[in-house]
Write an enzyme that holds these catalytic residues in place. Structure first.
Site, PDB file in Angstrom:
ATOM      1  N   THR A   1       0.841  -1.196   0.000  1.00  0.00           N
ATOM      2  CA  THR A   1       0.000   0.000   0.000  1.00  0.00           C
ATOM      3  C   THR A   1       0.877   1.247   0.000  1.00  0.00           C
ATOM      4  O   THR A   1       2.048   1.181   0.378  1.00  0.00           O
ATOM      5  CB  THR A   1      -0.921   0.036   1.242  1.00  0.00           C
ATOM      6  OG1 THR A   1      -1.830   1.129   1.135  1.00  0.00           O
ATOM      7  CG2 THR A   1      -0.143   0.182   2.521  1.00  0.00           C
TER       8      THR A   1
ATOM      9  N   LYS B   1      -0.480   6.065   4.002  1.00  0.00           N
ATOM     10  CA  LYS B   1       0.377   6.263   5.186  1.00  0.00           C
ATOM     11  C   LYS B   1      -0.337   5.882   6.477  1.00  0.00           C
ATOM     12  O   LYS B   1       0.285   5.391   7.422  1.00  0.00           O
ATOM     13  CB  LYS B   1       0.835   7.720   5.244  1.00  0.00           C
ATOM     14  CG  LYS B   1       1.787   8.036   4.120  1.00  0.00           C
ATOM     15  CD  LYS B   1       2.533   9.342   4.348  1.00  0.00           C
ATOM     16  CE  LYS B   1       3.520   9.546   3.208  1.00  0.00           C
ATOM     17  NZ  LYS B   1       3.369  10.788   2.489  1.00  0.00           N
ATOM     18  N   GLY B   2      -1.666   6.078   6.520  1.00  0.00           N
ATOM     19  CA  GLY B   2      -2.432   5.712   7.706  1.00  0.00           C
ATOM     20  C   GLY B   2      -2.350   4.218   7.967  1.00  0.00           C
ATOM     21  O   GLY B   2      -2.136   3.765   9.090  1.00  0.00           O
TER      22      GLY B   2
ATOM     23  N   GLU C   1      -4.715  -2.079 -10.057  1.00  0.00           N
ATOM     24  CA  GLU C   1      -6.168  -1.906 -10.169  1.00  0.00           C
ATOM     25  C   GLU C   1      -6.876  -2.963  -9.331  1.00  0.00           C
ATOM     26  O   GLU C   1      -6.604  -4.162  -9.487  1.00  0.00           O
ATOM     27  CB  GLU C   1      -6.580  -2.066 -11.629  1.00  0.00           C
ATOM     28  CG  GLU C   1      -7.502  -0.947 -12.074  1.00  0.00           C
ATOM     29  CD  GLU C   1      -8.017  -1.222 -13.459  1.00  0.00           C
ATOM     30  OE1 GLU C   1      -9.152  -1.672 -13.552  1.00  0.00           O
ATOM     31  OE2 GLU C   1      -7.239  -0.998 -14.417  1.00  0.00           O
TER      32      GLU C   1
ATOM     33  N   ASP D   1      -7.146  -5.653   1.957  1.00  0.00           N
ATOM     34  CA  ASP D   1      -8.208  -4.866   1.347  1.00  0.00           C
ATOM     35  C   ASP D   1      -9.279  -4.718   2.401  1.00  0.00           C
ATOM     36  O   ASP D   1      -9.558  -5.659   3.153  1.00  0.00           O
ATOM     37  CB  ASP D   1      -8.765  -5.517   0.086  1.00  0.00           C
ATOM     38  CG  ASP D   1      -9.576  -4.499  -0.713  1.00  0.00           C
ATOM     39  OD1 ASP D   1      -9.070  -3.372  -0.918  1.00  0.00           O
ATOM     40  OD2 ASP D   1     -10.709  -4.792  -1.106  1.00  0.00           O
TER      41      ASP D   1
ATOM     42  N   PHE E   1      -8.156   8.033   9.194  1.00  0.00           N
ATOM     43  CA  PHE E   1      -8.287   8.310   7.767  1.00  0.00           C
ATOM     44  C   PHE E   1      -9.640   7.799   7.293  1.00  0.00           C
ATOM     45  O   PHE E   1     -10.417   7.208   8.061  1.00  0.00           O
ATOM     46  CB  PHE E   1      -7.133   7.667   6.970  1.00  0.00           C
ATOM     47  CG  PHE E   1      -7.165   6.160   6.942  1.00  0.00           C
ATOM     48  CD1 PHE E   1      -6.668   5.430   8.003  1.00  0.00           C
ATOM     49  CD2 PHE E   1      -7.698   5.472   5.862  1.00  0.00           C
ATOM     50  CE1 PHE E   1      -6.705   4.031   7.983  1.00  0.00           C
ATOM     51  CE2 PHE E   1      -7.730   4.072   5.827  1.00  0.00           C
ATOM     52  CZ  PHE E   1      -7.228   3.360   6.901  1.00  0.00           C
TER      53      PHE E   1
ATOM     54  N   TYR F   1     -13.213   6.814   6.499  1.00  0.00           N
ATOM     55  CA  TYR F   1     -14.511   7.042   7.153  1.00  0.00           C
ATOM     56  C   TYR F   1     -14.396   7.164   8.676  1.00  0.00           C
ATOM     57  O   TYR F   1     -15.429   7.197   9.364  1.00  0.00           O
ATOM     58  CB  TYR F   1     -15.469   5.893   6.805  1.00  0.00           C
ATOM     59  CG  TYR F   1     -15.756   5.783   5.323  1.00  0.00           C
ATOM     60  CD1 TYR F   1     -16.772   6.519   4.722  1.00  0.00           C
ATOM     61  CD2 TYR F   1     -14.991   4.950   4.500  1.00  0.00           C
ATOM     62  CE1 TYR F   1     -17.029   6.425   3.361  1.00  0.00           C
ATOM     63  CE2 TYR F   1     -15.235   4.847   3.141  1.00  0.00           C
ATOM     64  CZ  TYR F   1     -16.253   5.581   2.584  1.00  0.00           C
ATOM     65  OH  TYR F   1     -16.503   5.489   1.234  1.00  0.00           O
TER      66      TYR F   1
ATOM     67  N   HIS G   1     -10.837  -3.587  12.619  1.00  0.00           N
ATOM     68  CA  HIS G   1     -10.856  -4.702  11.676  1.00  0.00           C
ATOM     69  C   HIS G   1      -9.453  -5.076  11.228  1.00  0.00           C
ATOM     70  O   HIS G   1      -9.085  -6.233  11.170  1.00  0.00           O
ATOM     71  CB  HIS G   1     -11.724  -4.308  10.475  1.00  0.00           C
ATOM     72  CG  HIS G   1     -11.390  -2.954   9.909  1.00  0.00           C
ATOM     73  ND1 HIS G   1     -11.321  -1.822  10.698  1.00  0.00           N
ATOM     74  CD2 HIS G   1     -11.057  -2.540   8.660  1.00  0.00           C
ATOM     75  CE1 HIS G   1     -10.972  -0.785   9.945  1.00  0.00           C
ATOM     76  NE2 HIS G   1     -10.806  -1.191   8.716  1.00  0.00           N
ATOM     77  N   ARG G   2      -8.626  -4.046  10.941  1.00  0.00           N
ATOM     78  CA  ARG G   2      -7.264  -4.316  10.471  1.00  0.00           C
ATOM     79  C   ARG G   2      -6.427  -4.903  11.600  1.00  0.00           C
ATOM     80  O   ARG G   2      -5.661  -5.840  11.399  1.00  0.00           O
ATOM     81  CB  ARG G   2      -6.632  -3.020   9.935  1.00  0.00           C
ATOM     82  CG  ARG G   2      -5.336  -3.246   9.170  1.00  0.00           C
ATOM     83  CD  ARG G   2      -4.925  -2.023   8.373  1.00  0.00           C
ATOM     84  NE  ARG G   2      -5.954  -1.649   7.430  1.00  0.00           N
ATOM     85  CZ  ARG G   2      -6.833  -0.660   7.633  1.00  0.00           C
ATOM     86  NH1 ARG G   2      -6.755   0.094   8.705  1.00  0.00           N
ATOM     87  NH2 ARG G   2      -7.769  -0.406   6.763  1.00  0.00           N
TER      88      ARG G   2
HETATM   89  P1  IMP Z   1      -8.231  -0.137   0.630  1.00  0.00           P
HETATM   90  O1  IMP Z   1      -8.257  -1.271   1.613  1.00  0.00           O
HETATM   91  O2  IMP Z   1      -6.921   0.565   0.601  1.00  0.00           O
HETATM   92  O3  IMP Z   1      -8.755  -0.496  -0.719  1.00  0.00           O
HETATM   93  O4  IMP Z   1      -9.182   0.986   1.230  1.00  0.00           O
HETATM   94  C1  IMP Z   1     -10.539   0.945   1.196  1.00  0.00           C
HETATM   95  C2  IMP Z   1     -11.166   2.181   1.738  1.00  0.00           C
HETATM   96  O5  IMP Z   1     -11.955   1.755   2.865  1.00  0.00           O
HETATM   97  C3  IMP Z   1     -10.266   3.277   2.278  1.00  0.00           C
HETATM   98  O6  IMP Z   1      -9.896   4.196   1.286  1.00  0.00           O
HETATM   99  C4  IMP Z   1     -11.178   3.936   3.300  1.00  0.00           C
HETATM  100  O7  IMP Z   1     -12.070   4.811   2.655  1.00  0.00           O
HETATM  101  C5  IMP Z   1     -11.961   2.751   3.826  1.00  0.00           C
HETATM  102  N1  IMP Z   1     -11.315   2.223   5.040  1.00  0.00           N
HETATM  103  C6  IMP Z   1     -10.668   1.042   5.189  1.00  0.00           C
HETATM  104  N2  IMP Z   1     -10.200   0.906   6.447  1.00  0.00           N
HETATM  105  C7  IMP Z   1     -10.557   2.037   7.092  1.00  0.00           C
HETATM  106  C8  IMP Z   1     -10.343   2.490   8.424  1.00  0.00           C
HETATM  107  O8  IMP Z   1      -9.716   1.862   9.283  1.00  0.00           O
HETATM  108  N3  IMP Z   1     -10.858   3.696   8.702  1.00  0.00           N
HETATM  109  C9  IMP Z   1     -11.555   4.441   7.801  1.00  0.00           C
HETATM  110  N4  IMP Z   1     -11.756   4.082   6.563  1.00  0.00           N
HETATM  111  C10 IMP Z   1     -11.269   2.874   6.193  1.00  0.00           C
END
Ligand code: IMP
Length: 201
Positions: free
Chosen positions: A8, A11-12, A41, A70, A152, A154, A180-181
Site C-alpha cells: 500500500t 500512510k495511515g 487496479e 483490502d 483516515f 470514514y 478490523h485491520r
Molecule cells: P483499501 O483497503 O486501501 O482499498 O481501502 C478501502 C477504503 O476503505 C479506504 O480508502 C477507506 O475509505 C476505507 N477504510 C478502510 N479501512 C478504514 C479504516 O480503518 N478507517 C476508515 N476508513 C477505512
C-alpha cells in the site's frame, strides 16, 4: 535484516501495520519505498480477491514477502455498500471528504438506530510458497456529522460498538486494538513471525 513489504501507499495503513507488527524483528517497507511498482487496479468483487490481486502483483514484481490488505466499510441500511468501492464511493479518485459527504447524503433519511455498519479487512501474507489469508471485522454505527481529526477514510463518521467516540477521536492505540485491520493482523501475525524465524534458523 529480513524485509516485509506492505502492499500500500496509504500512510495511515502503514502506520497501523507497523505499530501492530513492531515486535517482530523485520524491516517493514511499503510501496512508497518502491516507486517502480505500478498502481494496482483493484478489480475484484470481494475484499479477499482484491487483497490476493495486490499480494500477487507486488510479489511478482519484487519477489519478497508481501503483506497486503483490502478493507472497507459495509453499511447494513445500504445493502452493505460501499464495500469494495469504499475508497472511490463518491468519485474515481480516493477522496475521504467526498466519500464521507456522500455517505451522509445516502443516510440522511435513515434514523440513528438503523445506522449499523461494520469495517471489514482481509489480509494476505504471500511468500514464494504460501498465501495465508485472515479476516477482521469491527461492528459499529455511522453518526450524522464528522467528528475527530485522527485516522483516515470514514473514521470521523464511525463509532465502534461499546465506545462513544469515533475512530478519528479515539487514540491510535485503542483503534489498533479494536479495528478490523488490527484483528486481521493479529490473526496473521504468528504466521509472519514464524516465517521469518524459520528463515533465520
Ligand atoms: P483499501 O483497503 O486501501 O482499498 O481501502 C478501502 C477504503 O476503505 C479506504 O480508502 C477507506 O475509505 C476505507 N477504510 C478502510 N479501512 C478504514 C479504516 O480503518 N478507517 C476508515 N476508513 C477505512
Amino acid at each position: 535484516m529480513n524485509t516485509l513489504i506492505i502492499a500500500t501507499k496509504n500512510k495511515g495503513k502503514v502506520k497501523e501495520v507497523k505499530e501492530i507488527l513492531n515486535d517482530i524483528n523485520i524491516e517493514i517497507k511499503s510501496l512508497v519505498d518502491y516507486p517502480e511498482v505500478q498502481d494496482i487496479e483493484e478489480h475484484g468483487d470481494t475484499f479477499e480477491m482484491n487483497a490476493l490481486i495486490k499480494a500477487r502483483e507486488v510479489f511478482n514484481t519484487l519477489g519478497i514477502p508481501i503483506l497486503s490488505d483490502d478493507s472497507g466499510l459495509e453499511v447494513y441500511a445500504l445493502g452493505m455498500k460501499p464495500g469494495v468501492y469504499s475508497a472511490r464511493y463518491a468519485c474515481e479518485d480516493v477522496n475521504s471528504l467526498k466519500n464521507n459527504l456522500k455517505l451522509l447524503f445516502e443516510l440522511q433519511s435513515v434514523p440513528e438506530n438503523q445506522r449499523h455498519a461494520r469495517f471489514r479487512c482481509v489480509t494476505v501474507f504471500k511468500t514464494s510458497d504460501a498465501e495465508i489469508i485472515s479476516e477482521g471485522i469491527c461492528e459499529g454505527r455511522i453518526i450524522s456529522e464528522l467528528k475527530g481529526e485522527g485516522g483516515f477514510g470514514y473514521d470521523p463518521l464511525f463509532i465502534p460498538d461499546g465506545y462513544s467516540q469515533t475512530f478519528a477521536e479515539l487514540p491510535q492505540d485503542v483503534k489498533n486494538i479494536i479495528s478490523h485491520r488490527g484483528m486481521a493482523l493479529r490473526k496473521i501475525k504468528p504466521i509472519i513471525r514464524g516465517h521469518f524465524q524459520y528463515l533465520n534458523n
